[in-house]
Design an enzyme around this catalytic site. Structure first.
Site, PDB file in Angstrom:
ATOM      1  N   ARG A  80       1.572 -21.136  13.108  1.00  0.00           N
ATOM      2  CA  ARG A  80       1.635 -20.533  11.772  1.00  0.00           C
ATOM      3  C   ARG A  80       1.989 -19.065  11.839  1.00  0.00           C
ATOM      4  NH1 ARG A  80      -3.426 -21.614   8.149  1.00  0.00           N
ATOM      5  NH2 ARG A  80      -2.107 -20.233   6.950  1.00  0.00           N
TER       6      ARG A  80
ATOM      7  N   CYS B 111     -11.526 -21.788   4.135  1.00  0.00           N
ATOM      8  CA  CYS B 111     -10.828 -22.192   5.349  1.00  0.00           C
ATOM      9  C   CYS B 111     -11.787 -21.988   6.514  1.00  0.00           C
ATOM     10  CB  CYS B 111      -9.519 -21.424   5.524  1.00  0.00           C
ATOM     11  SG  CYS B 111      -9.730 -19.736   6.026  1.00  0.00           S
TER      12      CYS B 111
ATOM     13  N   LYS C 219       4.148 -11.336  10.191  1.00  0.00           N
ATOM     14  CA  LYS C 219       3.936 -12.446   9.234  1.00  0.00           C
ATOM     15  C   LYS C 219       3.275 -11.935   7.953  1.00  0.00           C
ATOM     16  CE  LYS C 219       0.076 -14.895   9.679  1.00  0.00           C
ATOM     17  NZ  LYS C 219      -0.869 -15.129   8.574  1.00  0.00           N
ATOM     18  N   ASN C 220       2.251 -11.103   8.113  1.00  0.00           N
ATOM     19  CA  ASN C 220       1.486 -10.692   6.938  1.00  0.00           C
ATOM     20  C   ASN C 220       2.187  -9.620   6.100  1.00  0.00           C
ATOM     21  OD1 ASN C 220      -0.370 -12.592   7.525  1.00  0.00           O
ATOM     22  ND2 ASN C 220      -1.924 -11.197   8.342  1.00  0.00           N
TER      23      ASN C 220
ATOM     24  N   ARG D 250     -13.608 -17.206   1.511  1.00  0.00           N
ATOM     25  CA  ARG D 250     -12.395 -16.516   1.073  1.00  0.00           C
ATOM     26  C   ARG D 250     -12.053 -16.720  -0.402  1.00  0.00           C
ATOM     27  NH1 ARG D 250      -7.832 -16.960   5.535  1.00  0.00           N
ATOM     28  NH2 ARG D 250      -7.223 -15.018   4.571  1.00  0.00           N
TER      29      ARG D 250
ATOM     30  N   ASP E  50     -11.697 -14.095  -6.369  1.00  0.00           N
ATOM     31  CA  ASP E  50     -12.267 -13.566  -7.613  1.00  0.00           C
ATOM     32  C   ASP E  50     -11.790 -12.144  -7.923  1.00  0.00           C
ATOM     33  OD1 ASP E  50     -13.827 -13.058  -5.224  1.00  0.00           O
ATOM     34  OD2 ASP E  50     -15.329 -12.088  -6.504  1.00  0.00           O
TER      35      ASP E  50
END
Ligand code: EPZ
Length: 426
Positions: free
Chosen positions: A402, A119, A22-23, A124, A127
């Site tokens: 997910r 989350c 997924k990532n 998270r 910046d």
């Protein structure tokens, strides 16, 4: 909202296949925005985050074609990018939507991306992504909850960027911004995760000039344009690691195929230290056999090649079954122990102090109703359920959907008693 019902106590045996990462799929899909030409992607897992990403790309006028069988192949084509915007409705369901910021800035020099917000696992912030883009000449403001970025004269310029902290999606975003920038960009203290290396491989096939992949310094020479390509994403190392723990914790004998053992070094070393024998069968297969006795071993989460934070909840489930004390230190995210209190409700002996969880085992877990709080916490609770006596009911499993393709079917295929329960009301 769906739930999982698990009857624990079955040793998992057999062979199970790992899906695409997924990532990895998320950034490579975003990278398709960098060209007007067709990008064909293979081994994209069938998980909800990637459907969200395809909706986001479609919102920007990309044409996304998905072939469901035999595997998930995506073809993405964006001849015109009319809406350089990631709207709140999509970003709120998936913070990785921020991965479109870099490609948008590179392709059209303008982007409006909803701020992702915090989350369950921590604040998270983004910046570091924004600071790096500013170094590349972007003018950035935030207004009405949106990041509004613009490159003067429509093109970013190369810059020397030293990330204060290692950030995975930050590295990916800036890589994608840099490939079409004017001049050379150097990224220092860059993430070395295999998913970053996979993105570099795909960008290179599109014509990008990048060197240093796999190291913490990446050099990118911007080019005028990129072309279409075809790319197969790497296997999901977190899914593979989760399955390794499933085999070890249930005292089974599990062969995990279609994975990349070379990406599993830290997990394999830790499981072996905890007493689970693991065999690297070949370049794409590992086998785990249940330990005669699991023993406690300490873990500290780190950036790759260290032990992944995305494996911490699963390891905690294992630690509850290991004899002795396991000290688990979470160094990446500030609030990633929400699964611990649910495991404690199942009978685990865990105490938390700041970023450290101390697990004393073995504890006889007993099934009850538990709540999943994020993707990997859900996986940890599934593993705990597999060894608990009686029935474990896991609520809010939309989190696991997910990122784990067909988890129920895969675990059932190797002997777990797990089923999805559809309920109309939560
Ligand atoms: C990626 O998130 C993964 N997501 C996460 O996967 C994973 O847990 C995480 O990397 C760490 O490995 C994707 O790849 C889509 P970071 P990312 O930026 O990139 C701080 C999963 O379950 N930071 O590497 O958002 C940040 O708060 C998940 O699949 C800043 O301070 O994580 C954290 O403490 C969830 N400022 C640390 O750096 C920034 O601008 C590392 O975060 C960026 C990050």
């Amino acid at each position: 909202m769906d739930k999982f019902r698990i009857k624990g106590g079955k040793a998992l045996r057999g062979t199970v296949a790992v899906s695409g990462a997924k990532n990895s799929a998320l950034p490579v899909m975003a990278a398709a925005l960098l060209t007007v030409e067709k990008v064909a992607l293979h081994n994209i897992p069938k998980v909800r985050d990637l459907i969200t990403m395809s909706k986001l790309l479609a919102f920007m006028d990309a044409k996304v074609t998905i072939t469901e069988f035999p595997s998930s192949d995506y073809v993405i084509e964006t001849p015109k990018l009319n809406h350089a915007e990631a709207p709140y409705e999509l970003v709120k369901t998936m913070r990785a939507s921020v991965l479109t910021l870099g490609p948008l800035m590179a392709r059209v020099g303008i982007a409006r991306v909803s701020l992702p917000g915090g989350c369950a696992i921590g604040a998270r912030p983004v910046d570091l992504h924004l600071k790096a883009l500013e170094q590349m000449g972007a003018e950035i403001g935030t207004s009405h909850g949106y990041i509004e970025a613009r490159a003067p004269k429509g093109r970013l310029k190369g810059a020397h960027i030293v990330f204060e902290k290692i950030t995975v999606t930050g590295t990916e975003n800036i890589l994608m911004a840099a490939v079409l920038a004017d001049g050379e960009t150097v990224l220092e203290n860059a993430a070395r995760e295999p998913e970053v290396t996979d993105l570099v491989a795909m960008l290179r096939k599109m014509g990008a000039q990048i060197c240093g992949d796999g190291s913490s310094t990446l050099r990118v020479r911007g080019v005028e344009k990129l072309h279409g390509t075809e790319h197969t994403v790497i296997p999901d190392r977190i899914e593979a690691g989760t399955l390794l723990v499933a085999g070890a914790i249930t005292g089974g004998d599990l062969t995990i195929k279609d994975c990349a053992p070379e990406h599993l070094g830290a997990v394999i070393a830790k499981l072996e230290q905890a007493g689970a024998p693991i065999e690297i069968v070949d370049k794409t297969t590992v086998r785990v056999r249940g330990a005669k006795k699991l023993v406690g071993a300490d873990v500290t989460t780190e950036e790759y090649p260290g032990f992944a934070t995305d494996m911490q909840a699963q390891y905690m489930a294992l630690a509850t079954q290991a004899e002795g004390t396991s000290v688990i230190s979470e160094r990446i995210f500030e609030n990633r122990f929400l699964h611990a209190s649910e495991m404690m409700r199942m009978g685990a002996n865990i105490s938390i102090e700041g970023h450290t969880a101390t697990v004393r085992g073995p504890a006889a877990l007993s099934g009850t109703v538990v709540q999943a709080s994020d993707l990997r916490a859900s996986a940890g609770l599934v593993l705990a359920g597999l060894v608990a006596s009686g029935e474990t009911m896991i609520e809010r499993v939309y989190h696991i959907d997910r990122g784990y393709e067909g988890i129920v079917e895969k675990l059932r295929g190797v002997g777990a008693e797990i089923e999805r329960v559809h309920t109309a009301v939560s």
